[in-house]
Design an enzyme around this catalytic site. Structure first.
Site, mmCIF file in Angstrom:
data_model
loop_
_atom_site.group_PDB
_atom_site.id
_atom_site.type_symbol
_atom_site.label_atom_id
_atom_site.label_comp_id
_atom_site.label_asym_id
_atom_site.label_seq_id
_atom_site.Cartn_x
_atom_site.Cartn_y
_atom_site.Cartn_z
ATOM 1 N N ALA A 1 -29.050 32.041 -29.335
ATOM 2 C CA ALA A 1 -28.041 31.314 -28.552
ATOM 3 C C ALA A 1 -26.689 32.034 -28.641
ATOM 4 O O ALA A 1 -26.578 33.217 -28.315
ATOM 5 C CB ALA A 1 -27.961 29.867 -29.037
ATOM 6 N N ASN B 1 -28.846 24.546 -34.221
ATOM 7 C CA ASN B 1 -28.585 25.911 -33.760
ATOM 8 C C ASN B 1 -27.523 26.626 -34.584
ATOM 9 O O ASN B 1 -27.806 27.608 -35.247
ATOM 10 C CB ASN B 1 -28.145 25.906 -32.293
ATOM 11 C CG ASN B 1 -29.262 26.276 -31.343
ATOM 12 O OD1 ASN B 1 -30.413 26.402 -31.737
ATOM 13 N ND2 ASN B 1 -28.925 26.442 -30.080
ATOM 14 N N ALA C 1 -15.768 38.555 -31.363
ATOM 15 C CA ALA C 1 -14.723 39.527 -31.027
ATOM 16 C C ALA C 1 -13.900 39.926 -32.260
ATOM 17 O O ALA C 1 -12.691 39.700 -32.315
ATOM 18 C CB ALA C 1 -13.803 38.966 -29.941
ATOM 19 N N ASP D 1 -32.427 23.337 -23.300
ATOM 20 C CA ASP D 1 -32.216 23.440 -24.741
ATOM 21 C C ASP D 1 -31.027 22.604 -25.206
ATOM 22 O O ASP D 1 -31.021 22.087 -26.325
ATOM 23 C CB ASP D 1 -32.019 24.900 -25.137
ATOM 24 C CG ASP D 1 -33.333 25.684 -25.172
ATOM 25 O OD1 ASP D 1 -34.401 25.064 -24.961
ATOM 26 O OD2 ASP D 1 -33.292 26.906 -25.389
ATOM 27 N N GLY D 2 -30.004 22.457 -24.350
ATOM 28 C CA GLY D 2 -28.859 21.617 -24.709
ATOM 29 C C GLY D 2 -29.266 20.167 -24.898
ATOM 30 O O GLY D 2 -28.808 19.491 -25.825
ATOM 31 N N ASP E 1 -11.856 36.234 -33.176
ATOM 32 C CA ASP E 1 -11.688 35.017 -32.376
ATOM 33 C C ASP E 1 -12.492 33.863 -32.949
ATOM 34 O O ASP E 1 -12.277 32.712 -32.570
ATOM 35 C CB ASP E 1 -12.134 35.264 -30.932
ATOM 36 C CG ASP E 1 -11.132 36.095 -30.142
ATOM 37 O OD1 ASP E 1 -10.068 36.421 -30.694
ATOM 38 O OD2 ASP E 1 -11.420 36.419 -28.973
ATOM 39 N N SER F 1 -24.913 33.169 -31.095
ATOM 40 C CA SER F 1 -24.881 34.339 -31.968
ATOM 41 C C SER F 1 -25.377 35.584 -31.250
ATOM 42 O O SER F 1 -24.774 36.661 -31.354
ATOM 43 C CB SER F 1 -25.738 34.082 -33.217
ATOM 44 O OG SER F 1 -25.814 35.234 -34.025
ATOM 45 N N LEU F 2 -26.466 35.452 -30.499
ATOM 46 C CA LEU F 2 -27.033 36.599 -29.785
ATOM 47 C C LEU F 2 -26.038 37.160 -28.771
ATOM 48 O O LEU F 2 -25.917 38.376 -28.614
ATOM 49 C CB LEU F 2 -28.327 36.181 -29.086
ATOM 50 C CG LEU F 2 -29.085 37.277 -28.334
ATOM 51 C CD1 LEU F 2 -29.584 38.350 -29.293
ATOM 52 C CD2 LEU F 2 -30.244 36.678 -27.545
ATOM 53 N N SER F 3 -25.313 36.272 -28.097
ATOM 54 C CA SER F 3 -24.356 36.734 -27.084
ATOM 55 C C SER F 3 -23.181 37.470 -27.698
ATOM 56 O O SER F 3 -22.428 38.151 -26.994
ATOM 57 C CB SER F 3 -23.844 35.540 -26.254
ATOM 58 O OG SER F 3 -23.023 34.691 -27.029
#
Length: 295
Positions: free
Chosen positions: A193, A151, A216, A78-79, A181, A195-197
């Protein structure tokens, strides 16, 4: 799309992975067998020919966005797909992603099925999805490096000592001042991507939305928020280091404290090739391992 003459394929690839010569040669053989014109990005061409001694029979070697083609093929993950989309820009050339490793959301054609995928392009047995692109300006001017993202666009702290303050205005109305953060503005394409993490929702592509997800956050009351993609988002950052980072699809640059960032939808989208009958939900289940019995 050309209706007469050879079809032209511009090929981008991942130059940071070990050689995957079998898949690359399979793709080139498929294209040559159909008398297609093959254009290869210079960095990828040199990686294959000089770095790994492959004989690449290309009709043209090009730099960056200096190409014209009927299709773009991205060979990597994907990158690599995001990098390819950056160079496609507003050319309105469909992009097909061939994944050289695990299944991706964007690069979703595996090497085993590449011949069938190429045949589908020649026969017209495919569909096109237009995915939204977002853009960012700094004090009214486009960023110098990469102003547009398929993205996400993220504002992040530079140092490890303290969070940053991000005053956020949507369509002229103050939303909230994030103490965090960082802050991610993602398209539906990018919702799976970064955002999901950080706890953001999965958003189905082509839903006409953007998502703001804090990285965070200091307050547990802060939650992701979904906006219409025609919204105009203005961000002003305060930082103890007097600098912060802005990352556009992972490509970052420094910005000075007080810079006013404006994020909005770009005037074009990226056309992604999908095989007929391909299901986003099926890809989602496979990628996310939903329903997998781990007992």
């Amino acid at each position: 799309m050309k209706t007469q003459g050879k079809l032209r394929f511009a090929i981008f690839g991942n130059v940071y992975q070990p050689k995957k010569s079998a898949g690359i040669q399979k793709l080139l053989s498929c294209l040559k067998a159909r008398e297609a014109s093959i254009l290869v990005e210079r960095e990828f061409y040199e990686f294959l020919s000089s770095g790994h001694g492959l004989q690449i029979d290309a009709d043209q070697v090009f730099d960056g966005s200096a190409f014209d083609a009927d299709f773009v093929i991205s060979m990597g993950g994907d990158g690599t797909f995001l990098r390819s989309a950056h160079f496609v820009g507003g050319k309105n050339i469909p992009v097909m992603g061939v994944n050289m490793g695990r299944l991706g959301f964007l690069a979703d054609v595996n090497v085993v099925s590449v011949e069938a995928a190429i045949s589908a392009l020649f026969s017209g047995d495919y569909e096109l999805e237009t995915h939204a692109v977002i853009q960012v300006e700094a004090d009214g001017q486009p960023l110098q490096t990469c102003p547009r993202a398929l993205n996400d666009i993220a504002v992040l702290k530079r140092d490890n000592a303290s969070m940053i303050s991000i005053r956020t205005v949507v369509n002229g109305e103050h939303l909230v001042t994030y103490q965090a953060d960082g802050l991610i503005v993602s398209t539906p394409t990018g919702s799976t991507a970064y955002s999901l993490s950080n706890g953001g929702p999965i958003i189905v592509p082509q839903t006409g939305t953007l998502c703001l997800t804090a990285v965070a956050p200091h307050s547990l009351n802060i939650r992701p928020i979904v906006l219409k993609d025609d919204s105009r988002i203005e961000l002003t950052v305060e930082s103890r280091s007097h600098q912060f980072l802005i990352a556009v699809d992972g490509r970052s640059e420094k910005c000075a404290e007080g810079t006013r960032l404006t994020i909005s939808r770009a005037p074009y989208g990226i056309s992604i090739v999908r095989r007929r009958g391909q299901s986003y939900f099926a890809t989602l289940r496979e990628k996310m391992s939903w329903g997998l019995d781990t007992r």
